[in-house]
Enzyme design. Structure first.
Site, PDB file in Angstrom:
ATOM      1  N   HIS A 207     -72.395 -97.315 136.292  1.00  0.00           N
ATOM      2  CA  HIS A 207     -72.103 -95.945 135.884  1.00  0.00           C
ATOM      3  C   HIS A 207     -71.947 -95.063 137.113  1.00  0.00           C
ATOM      4  CE1 HIS A 207     -76.393 -95.966 136.752  1.00  0.00           C
ATOM      5  NE2 HIS A 207     -76.350 -94.649 136.869  1.00  0.00           N
ATOM      6  N   ASP A 209     -73.043 -90.976 138.298  1.00  0.00           N
ATOM      7  CA  ASP A 209     -73.946 -89.915 137.855  1.00  0.00           C
ATOM      8  C   ASP A 209     -73.148 -88.652 137.557  1.00  0.00           C
ATOM      9  OD1 ASP A 209     -76.122 -91.580 138.185  1.00  0.00           O
ATOM     10  OD2 ASP A 209     -76.539 -90.901 140.225  1.00  0.00           O
ATOM     11  N   HIS A 264     -72.416 -97.272 140.442  1.00  0.00           N
ATOM     12  CA  HIS A 264     -73.549 -98.053 140.912  1.00  0.00           C
ATOM     13  C   HIS A 264     -74.283 -98.659 139.732  1.00  0.00           C
ATOM     14  CE1 HIS A 264     -74.750 -93.859 140.337  1.00  0.00           C
ATOM     15  NE2 HIS A 264     -75.974 -94.282 140.080  1.00  0.00           N
ATOM     16  N   ARG A 274     -89.731-103.424 140.697  1.00  0.00           N
ATOM     17  CA  ARG A 274     -89.062-102.396 141.501  1.00  0.00           C
ATOM     18  C   ARG A 274     -89.334-101.030 140.889  1.00  0.00           C
ATOM     19  NH1 ARG A 274     -83.612-100.064 141.411  1.00  0.00           N
ATOM     20  NH2 ARG A 274     -83.233 -99.105 143.438  1.00  0.00           N
TER      21      ARG A 274
END
Length: 336
Positions: A207, A209, A264, A274
């Site tokens: 996607h 942002d 990204h 993570r």
């Protein structure tokens, strides 16, 4: 040297490419820094910032609170949800069927909203809200510094054109805390190293942002990738001491397409979890988004029609993660 290798999670001709990504050192000479930022945003829509000035204790306080929240039993975490879009979410992303191996907590950056939400998030709401507010203030300042430098590098006469939107008391900026659980792998798997892609899953799908600028800080576990070329993904090495910065759709629109909003995604492929913390700098809902005169020329007409952030946000929430949104706001599709 650039190395291209087939991705174990390839779709069609998808590849992974190891590449050195731009680094912005804020301790360098200001005029040079502004040039480096603009070049990075034109070519990648993405860069790493070091010597950023955000105190380490401010970062660690929020990380501690985030880890404490994500370690709670699911039933307790669900008190802070469902994400609508603010609140706690697990695996479901947005409203249109996107899913991933991630749990997250999304907060509006308004202190009153944070205080209200904290009561459903922590047994010590004042400590949680203090950690969030301290982080938001520090990272917002960093975002504004980077945007001021961007305006200088673009030779925009109104140097506060971008930062004014984020500093506005009605700014719609948000903070999202992400937790990507570790991947369970077979101990007999020949490729079960902690950072192997062989067992990778999509944590947060591809996607861009929608906001102006995103500042991301993560722990020492990799997973973030960017794409500046269709079908090719560049792994982003983890660096807990730095911030990764990416251009959002609003900044692409306000620079008339000169700066690019980078696509990204996040993969989970480690036996270690993570954690990332993303600040999304956004305008007020009724802010008018349009390119300034310096970004428009006879040989570069306005690519996008003027619109409000509220209008764009509504459109973004109506689409899937991977859908391209800015194309829907073009002034003339034939000229793009």
């Amino acid at each position: 040297m650039v190395v291209v290798v087939p991705s174990p999670t390839a779709v069609g001709n998808e590849k992974l490419r190891a590449m050195e990504l731009p680094v912005v050192d804020l301790s360098a000479e200001r005029s040079e820094v502004s040039k480096v930022i603009v070049k990075a945003c034109e070519e990648y829509g993405f860069f790493k910032v070091v010597n950023h000035g955000v105190p380490q204790d401010v970062i660690l306080k929020l990380e501690e609170q985030a880890l404490r929240f994500f370690s709670l039993p699911l039933s307790e975490k669900q008190r802070a949800g469902p994400a609508d879009p603010l609140g706690y979410g697990c695996k479901n992303i947005g409203f249109n069927g996107d899913t991933g191996e991630v749990e997250y907590l999304t907060l509006n950056t308004n202190p009153l909203s944070i205080a209200q939400r904290s009561t459903t998030i922590s047994n010590n709401p004042s400590k949680f809200s203090s950690a969030v507010n301290g982080y938001v203030e520090a990272v917002r300042e960093l975002a504004c510094e980077l945007l001021d430098l961007t305006a200088e590098g673009l030779l925009v006469s109104d140097r506060s054109l971008f930062t004014r939107l984020i500093r506005d008391v009605d700014s719609d900026s948000i903070l999202r805390l992400n937790h990507y659980p570790p991947i369970q792998v077979d101990s007999n798997d020949r490729d079960s190293s902690p950072s192997s892609y062989a067992n990778s899953k999509v944590g947060f799908g591809a996607h861009s942002d929608p906001q102006i600028l995103t500042l991301l800080r993560s722990n020492d576990v990799g997973g973030l990738q960017i794409s500046i070329e269709d079908g090719v993904w560049i792994p982003v090495p983890p660096d807990p001491t730095a911030f990764w910065v990416n251009v959002g759709d609003m900044l692409q629109a306000m620079t008339n397409g000169r700066l690019v909003s980078v696509r990204h995604r996040a993969l989970t492929y480690s036996r270690k979890s993570r954690m990332s913390m993303a600040f999304f700098g956004a305008p007020p809902l009724q802010a008018r988004i349009a390119a300034p005169p310096e970004m428009v020329a006879p040989n570069r007409l306005s690519l996008y029609r003027p619109f409000t952030w509220a209008e764009y946000k509504k459109t973004a929430y109506s689409l899937r993660l991977e859908d391209t949104r800015l194309d829907l706001f073009m002034a003339c599709k034939e000229e793009y």
